[in-house]
Scaffold this active site. Sequence first.
Site, PDB file in Angstrom:
ATOM      1  N   GLY A 182       0.920  -0.827  -0.042  1.00 56.94           N
ATOM      2  CA  GLY A 182       0.399  -0.043   0.018  1.00 56.94           C
ATOM      3  C   GLY A 182       0.704   1.057  -0.114  1.00 56.94           C
ATOM      4  O   GLY A 182      -0.135   2.199   0.048  1.00 56.94           O
ATOM      5  N   GLY A 184       2.875   1.976  -2.268  1.00 59.18           N
ATOM      6  CA  GLY A 184       3.552   3.236  -3.808  1.00 59.18           C
ATOM      7  C   GLY A 184       2.282   4.428  -4.073  1.00 59.18           C
ATOM      8  O   GLY A 184       1.931   4.467  -3.403  1.00 59.18           O
ATOM      9  N   CYS A 187      -0.393   3.436  -5.870  1.00 57.63           N
ATOM     10  CA  CYS A 187      -1.246   2.497  -5.848  1.00 57.63           C
ATOM     11  C   CYS A 187      -2.309   3.105  -4.903  1.00 57.63           C
ATOM     12  O   CYS A 187      -2.510   4.135  -4.222  1.00 57.63           O
ATOM     13  CB  CYS A 187      -0.129   1.912  -4.483  1.00 57.63           C
ATOM     14  SG  CYS A 187      -0.911   1.097  -3.248  1.00 57.63           S
TER      15      CYS A 187
HETATM   16  P1  5GP Z   1       6.886   4.130  -5.693  1.00 56.41           P
HETATM   17  O1  5GP Z   1       8.196   3.735  -5.275  1.00 56.41           O
HETATM   18  O2  5GP Z   1       5.944   4.213  -6.551  1.00 56.41           O
HETATM   19  O3  5GP Z   1       5.863   4.575  -4.393  1.00 56.41           O
HETATM   20  O4  5GP Z   1       5.902   2.559  -4.977  1.00 56.41           O
HETATM   21  C1  5GP Z   1       6.465   1.327  -6.102  1.00 56.41           C
HETATM   22  C2  5GP Z   1       5.958  -0.362  -5.607  1.00 56.41           C
HETATM   23  O5  5GP Z   1       4.504   0.175  -6.078  1.00 56.41           O
HETATM   24  C3  5GP Z   1       6.432  -0.946  -6.650  1.00 56.41           C
HETATM   25  O6  5GP Z   1       7.205  -2.043  -6.523  1.00 56.41           O
HETATM   26  C4  5GP Z   1       4.984  -1.818  -6.045  1.00 56.41           C
HETATM   27  O7  5GP Z   1       5.374  -2.708  -5.420  1.00 56.41           O
HETATM   28  C5  5GP Z   1       3.704  -0.825  -5.895  1.00 56.41           C
HETATM   29  N1  5GP Z   1       3.031  -0.896  -7.273  1.00 56.41           N
HETATM   30  C6  5GP Z   1       3.465  -0.672  -8.249  1.00 56.41           C
HETATM   31  N2  5GP Z   1       1.987  -0.428  -9.028  1.00 56.41           N
HETATM   32  C7  5GP Z   1       0.774  -0.995  -8.068  1.00 56.41           C
HETATM   33  C8  5GP Z   1      -0.428  -0.571  -8.350  1.00 56.41           C
HETATM   34  O8  5GP Z   1      -1.126  -0.502  -8.930  1.00 56.41           O
HETATM   35  N3  5GP Z   1      -0.676  -0.869  -6.709  1.00 56.41           N
HETATM   36  C9  5GP Z   1      -0.375  -1.162  -5.957  1.00 56.41           C
HETATM   37  N4  5GP Z   1      -1.332  -1.097  -4.817  1.00 56.41           N
HETATM   38  N5  5GP Z   1       0.639  -1.026  -5.642  1.00 56.41           N
HETATM   39  C10 5GP Z   1       1.234  -1.262  -6.600  1.00 56.41           C
END
Ligand code: 5GP
Length: 350
Positions: A182, A184, A187
């Site tokens: 959660g 991301g 996300c």
């Molecule tokens: P960020 O660095 O952008 O904060 O987080 C990246 C991570 O977000 C990814 O490695 C993956 O674990 C998660 N993530 C990517 N796409 C999605 C999505 O559509 N839904 C959710 N719940 N998590 C995502």
Amino acid sequence: MRIESDPKLDFKDVLIRPKRSTLGSRSEVDIKRHFDFKWSGQSFDGVPIMAANMDGVGTLSMARAFHKQGDGLGVCLTKHYSVDQLVDFFTSDAADSAWYSVGIAERDMEKLEAVLKKLPSENINKLCIDVANGYSERFGDFLKTMREKYPNKTIMAGNVVTGEMTEELILCGADIVKVGIGPGSVCTTRKMTGVGYPQLSATIECADAAHGLGGLVCADGGCTVPGDIAKAFGAGADFVMLGGMLAGHDQCEGEIVATETGQKFCTFYGMSSDTAMERHSGGVAEYRASEGKTVRVRHRGDVNDRTMQDILGGLRSTCTYVGATQLKELSKRTTFIMVGQQINNVFGES
Ligand code: 5GP
């Protein structure tokens, strides 16, 4: 029903307290790490930061750029390249910076086997088994099967957010457990399901559990600025995975659109968003909701220019503030102080 009342923290809830240091300059800091993996017998030497397996981030172009950069940065490739593209890439020099991502569906295994048939097996020695919810029994069983099948490949598996499940995945054969549900940037799981765990606390608790068994963790998601990456390492993360912070570069392999004023943008989306599901699965299946969103990010040029320099420079600077000559020492030398809203929550102020 039960309520856990001890506070759980996110990156924004803390700062790192500076400590007396004998370091003269940040150029004296070594931000590379050496790891020997618990199960695979392989080792890692490099800066333990990697790109997430998301469209626009976990691309072959990003892996080539990181290979060229030369510090051992990693890229978890998206699951959507064709067999031919993967075979071609994993026979190139840049292969050493890439992790092959695989889901637990039969078609994912068939593709991996098809790729491995066309290559010397050791060309792919790092696998990332990746599902949104690492708590299912099926996932643990799949991991055990993969460990038996590929005893010499380094396996990263996730995602989970609690110590007991981190231990379980390590005992099932994971060398590295991926931590984060959660946090991301694109996300929406917390909004859609109410499920999640603040990422700093998840990292602290999972790292503690993993290290007790000789395993490692990768803190995945929630880093929005270089200081968050330093906090993740301070919390005990062995690797840190980035999505949004690496979006919008020349390496995104997506369309870069210019506005009338000449500003350039790229589209970035979660891998469970409507956009991703339409692109890769022909739409959102009737039984599920999308758990990701689509955003527009500013185009930021080559990832190896400003972005990586800021990230690596920020991390070196953190180490000098706490007197860590090596990234390895950062966690031992980290004292977090709670700041802002979190203090009010803990002490009951409004
Ligand atoms: P960020 O660095 O952008 O904060 O987080 C990246 C991570 O977000 C990814 O490695 C993956 O674990 C998660 N993530 C990517 N796409 C999605 C999505 O559509 N839904 C959710 N719940 N998590 C995502």
